[in-house]
Design a protein around this motif. Structure first.
Motif, PDB file in Angstrom:
ATOM      1  N   ASN A   1       0.813  -1.216   0.000  1.00 18.28           N
ATOM      2  CA  ASN A   1       0.000   0.000   0.000  1.00 18.28           C
ATOM      3  C   ASN A   1       0.843   1.261   0.000  1.00 18.28           C
ATOM      4  OD1 ASN A   1      -2.529  -1.372   0.104  1.00 18.28           O
ATOM      5  ND2 ASN A   1      -2.229  -1.738   2.306  1.00 18.28           N
ATOM      6  N   SER A   2       2.162   1.099  -0.008  1.00 24.26           N
ATOM      7  CA  SER A   2       3.040   2.263   0.106  1.00 24.26           C
ATOM      8  C   SER A   2       3.135   3.054  -1.188  1.00 24.26           C
ATOM      9  CB  SER A   2       4.433   1.822   0.541  1.00 24.26           C
ATOM     10  OG  SER A   2       4.988   0.923  -0.411  1.00 24.26           O
ATOM     11  N   GLY A   3       2.857   2.416  -2.325  1.00 27.59           N
ATOM     12  CA  GLY A   3       2.976   3.118  -3.599  1.00 27.59           C
ATOM     13  C   GLY A   3       4.412   3.147  -4.098  1.00 27.59           C
ATOM     14  N   GLY A   4       4.579   3.583  -5.337  1.00 28.63           N
ATOM     15  CA  GLY A   4       5.911   3.715  -5.924  1.00 28.63           C
ATOM     16  C   GLY A   4       6.472   2.441  -6.490  1.00 28.63           C
ATOM     17  N   ASN A   5       5.657   1.388  -6.576  1.00 26.44           N
ATOM     18  CA  ASN A   5       6.108   0.122  -7.150  1.00 26.44           C
ATOM     19  C   ASN A   5       5.577  -0.019  -8.572  1.00 26.44           C
ATOM     20  OD1 ASN A   5       7.405  -1.105  -4.747  1.00 26.44           O
ATOM     21  ND2 ASN A   5       5.329  -0.993  -3.914  1.00 26.44           N
ATOM     22  N   ALA A   6       6.439  -0.461  -9.474  1.00 27.53           N
ATOM     23  CA  ALA A   6       6.047  -0.659 -10.863  1.00 27.53           C
ATOM     24  C   ALA A   6       6.499  -2.039 -11.325  1.00 27.53           C
ATOM     25  CB  ALA A   6       6.651   0.419 -11.765  1.00 27.53           C
ATOM     26  N   VAL A   7       5.533  -2.927 -11.528  1.00 25.96           N
ATOM     27  CA  VAL A   7       5.822  -4.256 -12.054  1.00 25.96           C
ATOM     28  C   VAL A   7       5.904  -4.162 -13.573  1.00 25.96           C
ATOM     29  CG1 VAL A   7       4.889  -6.569 -12.390  1.00 25.96           C
ATOM     30  CG2 VAL A   7       4.767  -5.494 -10.145  1.00 25.96           C
ATOM     31  N   VAL A   8       6.958  -4.705 -14.150  1.00 27.36           N
ATOM     32  CA  VAL A   8       7.141  -4.694 -15.603  1.00 27.36           C
ATOM     33  C   VAL A   8       6.951  -6.108 -16.131  1.00 27.36           C
ATOM     34  CG1 VAL A   8       8.683  -4.136 -17.521  1.00 27.36           C
ATOM     35  CG2 VAL A   8       8.781  -2.783 -15.406  1.00 27.36           C
ATOM     36  N   LEU A   9       5.994  -6.279 -17.008  1.00 26.72           N
ATOM     37  CA  LEU A   9       5.699  -7.583 -17.591  1.00 26.72           C
ATOM     38  C   LEU A   9       5.867  -7.510 -19.104  1.00 26.72           C
ATOM     39  CD1 LEU A   9       4.524 -10.515 -17.231  1.00 26.72           C
ATOM     40  CD2 LEU A   9       2.284  -9.490 -17.711  1.00 26.72           C
ATOM     41  N   VAL A  10       6.693  -8.406 -19.658  1.00 24.96           N
ATOM     42  CA  VAL A  10       6.809  -8.521 -21.111  1.00 24.96           C
ATOM     43  C   VAL A  10       5.610  -9.368 -21.548  1.00 24.96           C
ATOM     44  CG1 VAL A  10       8.288  -9.153 -23.045  1.00 24.96           C
ATOM     45  CG2 VAL A  10       9.308  -8.399 -20.884  1.00 24.96           C
ATOM     46  N   VAL A  11       4.547  -8.706 -21.949  1.00 28.03           N
ATOM     47  CA  VAL A  11       3.230  -9.332 -22.048  1.00 28.03           C
ATOM     48  C   VAL A  11       3.202 -10.481 -23.051  1.00 28.03           C
ATOM     49  CG1 VAL A  11       0.791  -8.915 -22.520  1.00 28.03           C
ATOM     50  CG2 VAL A  11       2.158  -7.150 -21.372  1.00 28.03           C
ATOM     51  N   GLY A  12       3.867 -10.332 -24.189  1.00 28.68           N
ATOM     52  CA  GLY A  12       3.820 -11.366 -25.221  1.00 28.68           C
ATOM     53  C   GLY A  12       4.513 -12.649 -24.842  1.00 28.68           C
ATOM     54  N   GLY A  13       5.431 -12.585 -23.882  1.00 27.43           N
ATOM     55  CA  GLY A  13       6.127 -13.775 -23.416  1.00 27.43           C
ATOM     56  C   GLY A  13       6.989 -14.437 -24.466  1.00 27.43           C
ATOM     57  N   ALA A  14       7.498 -15.615 -24.099  1.00 32.98           N
ATOM     58  CA  ALA A  14       8.413 -16.342 -24.978  1.00 32.98           C
ATOM     59  C   ALA A  14       7.820 -16.659 -26.350  1.00 32.98           C
ATOM     60  CB  ALA A  14       8.880 -17.627 -24.286  1.00 32.98           C
ATOM     61  N   PRO A  15       6.523 -17.008 -26.465  1.00 34.54           N
ATOM     62  CA  PRO A  15       5.993 -17.320 -27.799  1.00 34.54           C
ATOM     63  C   PRO A  15       6.135 -16.171 -28.795  1.00 34.54           C
ATOM     64  CG  PRO A  15       4.476 -18.085 -26.113  1.00 34.54           C
ATOM     65  CD  PRO A  15       5.523 -17.266 -25.409  1.00 34.54           C
ATOM     66  N   GLU A  16       6.113 -14.946 -28.277  1.00 34.28           N
ATOM     67  CA  GLU A  16       6.213 -13.787 -29.171  1.00 34.28           C
ATOM     68  C   GLU A  16       7.585 -13.678 -29.829  1.00 34.28           C
ATOM     69  OE1 GLU A  16       4.009  -9.995 -28.136  1.00 34.28           O
ATOM     70  OE2 GLU A  16       6.097  -9.310 -27.996  1.00 34.28           O
ATOM     71  N   SER A  17       8.610 -14.221 -29.160  1.00 35.05           N
ATOM     72  CA  SER A  17       9.956 -14.142 -29.723  1.00 35.05           C
ATOM     73  C   SER A  17      10.063 -14.907 -31.037  1.00 35.05           C
ATOM     74  CB  SER A  17      10.994 -14.670 -28.724  1.00 35.05           C
ATOM     75  OG  SER A  17      10.782 -16.042 -28.452  1.00 35.05           O
ATOM     76  N   LEU A  18       9.201 -15.913 -31.212  1.00 39.79           N
ATOM     77  CA  LEU A  18       9.240 -16.689 -32.455  1.00 39.79           C
ATOM     78  C   LEU A  18       8.735 -15.892 -33.649  1.00 39.79           C
ATOM     79  CD1 LEU A  18       7.959 -20.080 -31.003  1.00 39.79           C
ATOM     80  CD2 LEU A  18      10.292 -19.548 -31.714  1.00 39.79           C
ATOM     81  N   ASP A  19       8.052 -14.780 -33.385  1.00 39.70           N
ATOM     82  CA  ASP A  19       7.580 -13.901 -34.457  1.00 39.70           C
ATOM     83  C   ASP A  19       8.536 -12.741 -34.700  1.00 39.70           C
ATOM     84  OD1 ASP A  19       5.157 -15.181 -35.211  1.00 39.70           O
ATOM     85  OD2 ASP A  19       4.195 -14.416 -33.396  1.00 39.70           O
ATOM     86  N   THR A  20       9.676 -12.751 -34.029  1.00 42.82           N
ATOM     87  CA  THR A  20      10.605 -11.622 -34.107  1.00 42.82           C
ATOM     88  C   THR A  20      11.524 -11.750 -35.319  1.00 42.82           C
ATOM     89  OG1 THR A  20      10.587 -11.311 -31.707  1.00 42.82           O
ATOM     90  CG2 THR A  20      12.453 -10.394 -32.920  1.00 42.82           C
ATOM     91  N   HIS A  21      11.324 -10.857 -36.273  1.00 49.53           N
ATOM     92  CA  HIS A  21      12.173 -10.792 -37.460  1.00 49.53           C
ATOM     93  C   HIS A  21      12.382  -9.327 -37.815  1.00 49.53           C
ATOM     94  CE1 HIS A  21      12.006 -15.116 -38.482  1.00 49.53           C
ATOM     95  NE2 HIS A  21      10.783 -15.061 -37.996  1.00 49.53           N
ATOM     96  N   PRO A  22      13.603  -8.941 -38.167  1.00 49.42           N
ATOM     97  CA  PRO A  22      13.834  -7.548 -38.535  1.00 49.42           C
ATOM     98  C   PRO A  22      13.309  -7.230 -39.928  1.00 49.42           C
ATOM     99  CG  PRO A  22      15.843  -8.817 -38.798  1.00 49.42           C
ATOM    100  CD  PRO A  22      14.819  -9.745 -38.191  1.00 49.42           C
ATOM    101  N   ASN A  23      13.076  -5.941 -40.148  1.00 52.57           N
ATOM    102  CA  ASN A  23      12.762  -5.407 -41.484  1.00 52.57           C
ATOM    103  C   ASN A  23      11.486  -5.986 -42.080  1.00 52.57           C
ATOM    104  OD1 ASN A  23      15.258  -3.968 -41.406  1.00 52.57           O
ATOM    105  ND2 ASN A  23      16.310  -5.848 -42.036  1.00 52.57           N
ATOM    106  N   LEU A  24      10.488  -6.242 -41.246  1.00 53.43           N
ATOM    107  CA  LEU A  24       9.199  -6.698 -41.749  1.00 53.43           C
ATOM    108  C   LEU A  24       8.229  -5.524 -41.807  1.00 53.43           C
ATOM    109  CD1 LEU A  24       8.667 -10.100 -39.910  1.00 53.43           C
ATOM    110  CD2 LEU A  24       9.500  -9.718 -42.219  1.00 53.43           C
ATOM    111  N   GLU A  25       7.154  -5.693 -42.565  1.00 50.68           N
ATOM    112  CA  GLU A  25       6.157  -4.637 -42.650  1.00 50.68           C
ATOM    113  C   GLU A  25       5.282  -4.591 -41.412  1.00 50.68           C
ATOM    114  OE1 GLU A  25       3.904  -5.005 -46.214  1.00 50.68           O
ATOM    115  OE2 GLU A  25       5.611  -4.601 -47.537  1.00 50.68           O
ATOM    116  N   ASN A  26       5.184  -5.711 -40.699  1.00 52.18           N
ATOM    117  CA  ASN A  26       4.363  -5.772 -39.493  1.00 52.18           C
ATOM    118  C   ASN A  26       5.190  -6.235 -38.306  1.00 52.18           C
ATOM    119  OD1 ASN A  26       1.774  -5.182 -40.785  1.00 52.18           O
ATOM    120  ND2 ASN A  26       1.993  -7.200 -41.715  1.00 52.18           N
ATOM    121  N   ILE A  27       4.925  -5.655 -37.142  1.00 51.61           N
ATOM    122  CA  ILE A  27       5.514  -6.131 -35.899  1.00 51.61           C
ATOM    123  C   ILE A  27       4.418  -6.887 -35.161  1.00 51.61           C
ATOM    124  CG2 ILE A  27       6.497  -5.469 -33.682  1.00 51.61           C
ATOM    125  CD1 ILE A  27       7.763  -3.096 -35.054  1.00 51.61           C
TER     126      ILE A  27
END
Length: 340
Positions: A180-206
């Motif tokens: 309840n103290s405030g000032g905390n920020a949880v950072v979540l990489v929402v797409g997770g590991a499955p999203e890395s399989l869609d990672t390719h440079p220089n594409l028209e879509n991300i």
């Protein structure tokens, strides 16, 4: 200089650039090698040296310390402030941009997009002081969350926890946002590991995996944590990946293995320390992480599906709007987000 098809780095490279390359290798090398080397070292000491008691002591410590990664972790700010991380940030370079202040009296749930291959932007910005995140957002303590399997390998788990990172489990996030103290920020990489399989440079879509990801929305409502979308422009550019379109045989195998082991078995192409043709080190391509304006969230102890869906839809709208506001600075104008 190219010899036998391999492009080598010049001999006279400025020391500063060598330090930057070394910093990136330390982090990437620890991710790939520290755990396996630690296991082999413990086995060797137990069976072949008179220091057999050390592995036994470590195992006892490991068992006793198992839940630390779900109960706030073990943040060592002096490690987060190593000059090594400044060199890491300068390598790409990684830049942190904020659209609005975050009030320390509230808690926040930061969605990080896209995953990329190894979350280089999210790690640098939120798990280290490489971009001075504590000065950019004074009074806010950022906690990067990641797969629980990252905290299994001996020694690597200790090293990684010094960054303040914790598991991306419900219990772990409840522990942090329950303050309840405030000032905390949880950072979540929402797409997770499955999203890395869609990672390719220089594409028209991300490509982002976001439509089925609603657990973080429910937790934000439960704790009244304001949602903050963030996007790392350039994250998808720092590695090349073997072509694996959805539906291909390779992709089907990768998807199957990812579900089994948690980690995505990406087949990447990077560079080495002294040559540019192959290796596990990412390329020097800029990453700019833009942290958007917070979406105010009222505490709802037991949110309904309608409330979750409504906030989830707004989050997606705000994320796309953030991307559209900044994309022309970092990408060709034809690039769009493709959300699965």
């Amino acid at each position: 200089m190219r010899i036998f098809g391999i492009e080598y780095a010049p001999l006279l490279v400025p020391l500063e650039r060598r330090k930057q390359t070394w910093a990136v290798f330390v982090w990437i090398g620890s991710f790939f090698f520290m755990g396996p080397i630690g296991v082999l070292g413990l086995l060797y000491m137990f069976f072949y040296t008179s220091f057999y008691f050390f592995p036994l002591l470590y195992i006892a410590w490991y068992v006793a310390d198992w839940k630390t990664a779900e109960t706030g972790g073990r943040r060592w700010n002096w490690v987060r402030k190593w000059s090594l991380w400044k060199d890491y940030a300068s390598y790409f370079p990684v830049t942190l941009v904020k659209e609005a202040e975050l009030d320390p009296q509230f808690n926040y749930f930061v969605g990080s997009h896209p995953h990329g291959i190894l979350c280089s932007g999210a790690f640098c910005n939120f798990a280290t002081e490489g971009t001075n995140v504590s000065q950019v957002f004074p009074g806010i303590t950022f906690t990067l969350t990641t797969l629980s399997c990252q905290f299994v390998m001996p020694f690597y788990r200790e090293f990684f926890m010094t960054s303040g990172a914790v598991t991306a489990s419900k219990n772990s996030i409840n522990y942090i946002l329950g303050s309840n103290s405030g000032g905390n920020a949880v950072v979540l990489v929402v797409g997770g590991a499955p999203e890395s399989l869609d990672t390719h440079p220089n594409l028209e879509n991300i490509s982002l995996i976001l439509k089925p990801r609603k657990g973080f929305i429910r937790l934000a409502l439960k704790h009244g944590a304001h949602l903050v979308p963030s996007f790392s422009f350039g994250e998808s550019e720092v590695y090349d990946q073997v072509d694996n379109p959805r539906g291909s045989r390779l992709r089907n195998i990768q998807d199957y293995l990812q579900k089994m082991i948690g980690l995505a078995p990406v087949i990447i192409k990077g560079r080495g320390i002294f040559q540019y043709s192959f290796g596990i080190i990412p390329y020097r391509r800029p990453i700019t992480t833009v942290v958007g304006k917070p979406i105010l969230v009222e505490r709802t102890g037991n949110p309904t599906e309608e409330q979750v869906d409504e906030l989830h839809a707004r989050y997606m709208e705000e994320l796309v709007a953030l991307f559209d506001r900044h994309k022309n600075k970092y990408y060709p104008s034809n690039i769009k987000l493709k959300i699965f």
